[in-house]
Scaffold this motif. Sequence first.
Motif, PDB file in Angstrom:
ATOM      1  N   TYR A 168       0.800  -1.230   0.000  1.00 59.67           N
ATOM      2  CA  TYR A 168       0.000   0.000   0.000  1.00 59.67           C
ATOM      3  C   TYR A 168       0.835   1.284   0.000  1.00 59.67           C
ATOM      4  O   TYR A 168       0.299   2.362  -0.189  1.00 59.67           O
ATOM      5  N   ILE A 169       2.118   1.177   0.283  1.00 54.05           N
ATOM      6  CA  ILE A 169       2.970   2.378   0.261  1.00 54.05           C
ATOM      7  C   ILE A 169       4.014   2.279  -0.853  1.00 54.05           C
ATOM      8  O   ILE A 169       4.128   3.167  -1.706  1.00 54.05           O
ATOM      9  N   LEU A 170       4.766   1.164  -0.839  1.00 54.86           N
ATOM     10  CA  LEU A 170       5.873   1.052  -1.802  1.00 54.86           C
ATOM     11  C   LEU A 170       5.377   0.850  -3.234  1.00 54.86           C
ATOM     12  O   LEU A 170       5.885   1.477  -4.170  1.00 54.86           O
ATOM     13  N   ARG A 171       4.387  -0.002  -3.413  1.00 59.42           N
ATOM     14  CA  ARG A 171       3.955  -0.323  -4.783  1.00 59.42           C
ATOM     15  C   ARG A 171       3.375   0.879  -5.537  1.00 59.42           C
ATOM     16  O   ARG A 171       3.742   1.112  -6.693  1.00 59.42           O
ATOM     17  N   PRO A 172       2.471   1.691  -4.930  1.00 60.78           N
ATOM     18  CA  PRO A 172       1.984   2.868  -5.673  1.00 60.78           C
ATOM     19  C   PRO A 172       3.083   3.881  -5.970  1.00 60.78           C
ATOM     20  O   PRO A 172       2.963   4.668  -6.908  1.00 60.78           O
ATOM     21  N   ALA A 173       4.153   3.844  -5.159  1.00 57.46           N
ATOM     22  CA  ALA A 173       5.225   4.827  -5.363  1.00 57.46           C
ATOM     23  C   ALA A 173       6.294   4.342  -6.337  1.00 57.46           C
ATOM     24  O   ALA A 173       7.256   5.070  -6.603  1.00 57.46           O
ATOM     25  N   LEU A 174       6.127   3.127  -6.876  1.00 62.25           N
ATOM     26  CA  LEU A 174       7.175   2.549  -7.716  1.00 62.25           C
ATOM     27  C   LEU A 174       7.490   3.346  -8.991  1.00 62.25           C
ATOM     28  O   LEU A 174       8.660   3.525  -9.321  1.00 62.25           O
ATOM     29  N   PRO A 175       6.478   3.856  -9.754  1.00 66.12           N
ATOM     30  CA  PRO A 175       6.831   4.561 -11.007  1.00 66.12           C
ATOM     31  C   PRO A 175       7.817   5.707 -10.820  1.00 66.12           C
ATOM     32  O   PRO A 175       8.848   5.746 -11.500  1.00 66.12           O
ATOM     33  N   PRO A 176       7.551   6.675  -9.927  1.00 66.62           N
ATOM     34  CA  PRO A 176       8.556   7.738  -9.763  1.00 66.62           C
ATOM     35  C   PRO A 176       9.879   7.232  -9.195  1.00 66.62           C
ATOM     36  O   PRO A 176      10.944   7.769  -9.532  1.00 66.62           O
ATOM     37  N   ILE A 177       9.828   6.186  -8.346  1.00 71.60           N
ATOM     38  CA  ILE A 177      11.076   5.644  -7.794  1.00 71.60           C
ATOM     39  C   ILE A 177      11.922   5.022  -8.902  1.00 71.60           C
ATOM     40  O   ILE A 177      13.145   5.241  -8.988  1.00 71.60           O
ATOM     41  N   ILE A 178      11.276   4.236  -9.757  1.00 73.89           N
ATOM     42  CA  ILE A 178      12.008   3.594 -10.859  1.00 73.89           C
ATOM     43  C   ILE A 178      12.556   4.639 -11.828  1.00 73.89           C
ATOM     44  O   ILE A 178      13.685   4.531 -12.323  1.00 73.89           O
ATOM     45  N   THR A 179      11.764   5.684 -12.088  1.00 77.62           N
ATOM     46  CA  THR A 179      12.237   6.758 -12.974  1.00 77.62           C
ATOM     47  C   THR A 179      13.489   7.414 -12.406  1.00 77.62           C
ATOM     48  O   THR A 179      14.493   7.609 -13.109  1.00 77.62           O
ATOM     49  N   SER A 180      13.430   7.735 -11.125  1.00 83.34           N
ATOM     50  CA  SER A 180      14.573   8.377 -10.477  1.00 83.34           C
ATOM     51  C   SER A 180      15.800   7.469 -10.507  1.00 83.34           C
ATOM     52  O   SER A 180      16.914   7.916 -10.790  1.00 83.34           O
ATOM     53  N   PHE A 181      15.576   6.177 -10.243  1.00 82.63           N
ATOM     54  CA  PHE A 181      16.698   5.230 -10.228  1.00 82.63           C
ATOM     55  C   PHE A 181      17.312   5.084 -11.620  1.00 82.63           C
ATOM     56  O   PHE A 181      18.547   5.126 -11.776  1.00 82.63           O
ATOM     57  N   ALA A 182      16.460   4.938 -12.643  1.00 80.59           N
ATOM     58  CA  ALA A 182      16.970   4.746 -14.005  1.00 80.59           C
ATOM     59  C   ALA A 182      17.782   5.952 -14.478  1.00 80.59           C
ATOM     60  O   ALA A 182      18.871   5.805 -15.051  1.00 80.59           O
ATOM     61  N   LEU A 183      17.266   7.150 -14.222  1.00 79.30           N
ATOM     62  CA  LEU A 183      17.986   8.353 -14.646  1.00 79.30           C
ATOM     63  C   LEU A 183      19.288   8.525 -13.858  1.00 79.30           C
ATOM     64  O   LEU A 183      20.288   9.000 -14.401  1.00 79.30           O
ATOM     65  N   SER A 184      19.283   8.116 -12.589  1.00 83.00           N
ATOM     66  CA  SER A 184      20.514   8.199 -11.792  1.00 83.00           C
ATOM     67  C   SER A 184      21.580   7.256 -12.334  1.00 83.00           C
ATOM     68  O   SER A 184      22.760   7.604 -12.394  1.00 83.00           O
ATOM     69  N   VAL A 185      21.145   6.050 -12.735  1.00 80.35           N
ATOM     70  CA  VAL A 185      22.099   5.083 -13.282  1.00 80.35           C
ATOM     71  C   VAL A 185      22.714   5.608 -14.583  1.00 80.35           C
ATOM     72  O   VAL A 185      23.934   5.535 -14.792  1.00 80.35           O
ATOM     73  N   ILE A 186      21.850   6.167 -15.449  1.00 86.44           N
ATOM     74  CA  ILE A 186      22.365   6.711 -16.715  1.00 86.44           C
ATOM     75  C   ILE A 186      23.335   7.860 -16.447  1.00 86.44           C
ATOM     76  O   ILE A 186      24.403   7.966 -17.077  1.00 86.44           O
ATOM     77  N   SER A 187      22.978   8.734 -15.508  1.00 87.48           N
ATOM     78  CA  SER A 187      23.872   9.854 -15.180  1.00 87.48           C
ATOM     79  C   SER A 187      25.197   9.357 -14.636  1.00 87.48           C
ATOM     80  O   SER A 187      26.245   9.958 -14.893  1.00 87.48           O
ATOM     81  N   SER A 188      25.166   8.253 -13.886  1.00 89.10           N
ATOM     82  CA  SER A 188      26.410   7.729 -13.303  1.00 89.10           C
ATOM     83  C   SER A 188      27.374   7.257 -14.378  1.00 89.10           C
ATOM     84  O   SER A 188      28.593   7.223 -14.151  1.00 89.10           O
ATOM     85  N   TRP A 189      26.864   6.908 -15.573  1.00 90.07           N
ATOM     86  CA  TRP A 189      27.739   6.430 -16.639  1.00 90.07           C
ATOM     87  C   TRP A 189      28.592   7.542 -17.231  1.00 90.07           C
ATOM     88  O   TRP A 189      29.531   7.285 -17.970  1.00 90.07           O
ATOM     89  N   MET A 190      28.230   8.787 -16.947  1.00 88.83           N
ATOM     90  CA  MET A 190      29.051   9.902 -17.409  1.00 88.83           C
ATOM     91  C   MET A 190      30.241  10.158 -16.491  1.00 88.83           C
ATOM     92  O   MET A 190      31.124  10.956 -16.792  1.00 88.83           O
ATOM     93  N   GLY A 191      30.251   9.484 -15.333  1.00 85.47           N
ATOM     94  CA  GLY A 191      31.366   9.664 -14.410  1.00 85.47           C
ATOM     95  C   GLY A 191      31.277  10.984 -13.673  1.00 85.47           C
ATOM     96  O   GLY A 191      30.297  11.709 -13.751  1.00 85.47           O
ATOM     97  N   ALA A 192      32.316  11.286 -12.923  1.00 81.66           N
ATOM     98  CA  ALA A 192      32.390  12.533 -12.159  1.00 81.66           C
ATOM     99  C   ALA A 192      33.807  13.059 -12.316  1.00 81.66           C
ATOM    100  O   ALA A 192      34.764  12.443 -11.827  1.00 81.66           O
ATOM    101  N   ILE A 193      33.925  14.190 -12.995  1.00 79.94           N
ATOM    102  CA  ILE A 193      35.246  14.681 -13.405  1.00 79.94           C
ATOM    103  C   ILE A 193      36.154  14.929 -12.204  1.00 79.94           C
ATOM    104  O   ILE A 193      37.288  14.421 -12.147  1.00 79.94           O
ATOM    105  N   ILE A 194      35.670  15.680 -11.207  1.00 79.18           N
ATOM    106  CA  ILE A 194      36.542  16.047 -10.080  1.00 79.18           C
ATOM    107  C   ILE A 194      36.861  14.817  -9.227  1.00 79.18           C
ATOM    108  O   ILE A 194      38.012  14.615  -8.812  1.00 79.18           O
ATOM    109  N   THR A 195      35.851  13.985  -8.954  1.00 78.91           N
ATOM    110  CA  THR A 195      36.089  12.782  -8.141  1.00 78.91           C
ATOM    111  C   THR A 195      37.107  11.871  -8.814  1.00 78.91           C
ATOM    112  O   THR A 195      38.008  11.326  -8.147  1.00 78.91           O
ATOM    113  N   GLU A 196      36.997  11.687 -10.119  1.00 75.16           N
ATOM    114  CA  GLU A 196      37.955  10.829 -10.819  1.00 75.16           C
ATOM    115  C   GLU A 196      39.355  11.425 -10.786  1.00 75.16           C
ATOM    116  O   GLU A 196      40.348  10.691 -10.697  1.00 75.16           O
TER     117      GLU A 196
END
Length: 329
Positions: A246-274
């Motif tokens: 009743y809490i996690l399942r209705p919230a899945l679409p925005p959670i999955i969207t946020s996770f997917a976009l974060s993963v794609i962004s992570s593939w660009m790396g981080a210039i200063i950290t590297e």
Amino acid sequence: MAVYLTIVVANAGGYVDKLIETEIRMNVAMAIKEDPTLRGYTEEQKMSLIESQVKTQLKMKGLDKPFFIRSLYHLRNALTLDLGTAMWMTSDSGSMKVKNIILERLPLTILLFTTATVLIFFINLFLGLKLSQKYGSFLDKLIVYLSPLSTIPGWFYGIFLLLIFYSWLHILPHGGFMDFPPPPTLWEKILSVIKHMILPLSAWLISSIFVGTYSERNFFLIYSTEDYVEVARAKGLPQKDVERKYILRPALPPIITSFALSVISSWMGAIITEHIFSWPGLGMVLSQAIGMFDAPVIIGVTVIYAYLLAGTVLLLDFIYAIIDPRVRI
């Protein structure tokens, strides 16, 4: 259309090509003026020779055509995944093909930053869900108070971690991907890589975990106050079932969207950290390409990112249809 706009933006509307043209002109002029075999030439002859060589080099690189024509060539190459040849940079194996330069570093970036993104996502998700059920507790208040610490970027924490664990305690390496010389066995190589990942991973975790947990906690608090959740609790359903169904399942679409976009962004790396941890990832490649005005590499990295983003958006449409029956493709 999106790929074409990406190419135009990555090239700054032709400004990057102008910088390259200026650099070519300067290099040719310096080479001719310092050439001892041309000392007998007059200034007019040298200027004529400079213009001739500049025109030749511009033609070789395709810079003699208008930007609109060049952008169409870039678009054709991008659509066929022919990323062309770098102007100055080479891969570790000596290849100047942009594809090889990117593919050589991309796995290392995925290994470090995608691992960090996945860890941060699940930690934030778990803690956010638990804190939403324990609103006002000591741990909830502690996370709220510590969330401003996430305004400090990960690389800043990385410097402190290096001072403590490398300079002071001498228990972790200062950077790099693996010990040198490389360990002889596969198992020792894996342990060496994990050892080198500890500090950059920790820096990103410290930087992201407080505000991420705070954000997820607020997100789940909104769903926890819905009428259907109160009804489920009134029916006496176990707390785990209420959280999951009743809490996690209705919230899945925005959670999955946020996770997917974060993963794609992570593939660009981080210039200063590297740079701080000497991690040979895609962020280092992009940084070097920007510093050297290597337009094909900059455009290649940007186009690959655009493709990954477009593929992710398409995949999300199918995932939404699976987890939410109201969504139709």
